[in-house]
Design an enzyme around this catalytic site. Sequence first.
Site, PDB file in Angstrom:
ATOM      1  N   GLY A   1     -37.410  62.130  -2.544  1.00  0.00           N
ATOM      2  CA  GLY A   1     -39.063  62.257  -2.244  1.00  0.00           C
ATOM      3  C   GLY A   1     -39.533  60.888  -1.952  1.00  0.00           C
TER       4      GLY A   1
ATOM      5  N   GLY B   1     -39.517  66.165   3.214  1.00  0.00           N
ATOM      6  CA  GLY B   1     -38.696  65.451   2.204  1.00  0.00           C
ATOM      7  C   GLY B   1     -38.267  65.361   1.034  1.00  0.00           C
ATOM      8  CB  CYS B   2     -42.107  64.786  -1.101  1.00  0.00           C
ATOM      9  SG  CYS B   2     -41.840  63.358  -0.180  1.00  0.00           S
ATOM     10  CB  VAL B   3     -39.160  68.202  -4.815  1.00  0.00           C
ATOM     11  CG1 VAL B   3     -39.326  69.992  -5.178  1.00  0.00           C
ATOM     12  CG2 VAL B   3     -37.928  68.043  -4.380  1.00  0.00           C
ATOM     13  CB  SER B   4     -44.098  66.972  -4.966  1.00  0.00           C
ATOM     14  OG  SER B   4     -42.946  66.898  -6.640  1.00  0.00           O
TER      15      SER B   4
END
Length: 142
Positions: free
Chosen positions: A122, A48-51
């Site tokens: 995120g 769920g984190c872009v990074s």
Amino acid sequence: MMNTIQAIRDDFAFLDEWEDKYRYVIDLGEALPPFPEDARDAGHKVQGCVSQVWLVSDRGEGPDPVLTFLGDSDAHIVRGLVAIMLALFSGRRASEIVSTDAEALMRSLGLDEHLTPQRANGLRAMVRRIKQDAQSALTESV
């Protein structure tokens, strides 16, 4: 020595400009303890984190164990956010972690208004993961 959440709150209150606050968040991330290379895998990755964000939790003994966390990210600001969450949650009892309102902290620091929606999502994913670990520590120790 990791920053306490109160020290972070105090430092945030002292800084007026958001550019300075962002720089401070990045500095917090740079001060994180080294993250084990072998934990940079799918099992430790926060979904769920872009990074990319990795999180390792360590559980103490007893019915309400103390949990400690290590975390890292491949993005500077996100690493700083990881550091803030670790200051908030790491070294606390599972029951405390489950009942801690991370959103209230983000509002009190003003981060809720100054993070991109992707970063905010995120961050919520990381909080969910930490709370899930705490909840399962409580459930499994019964």
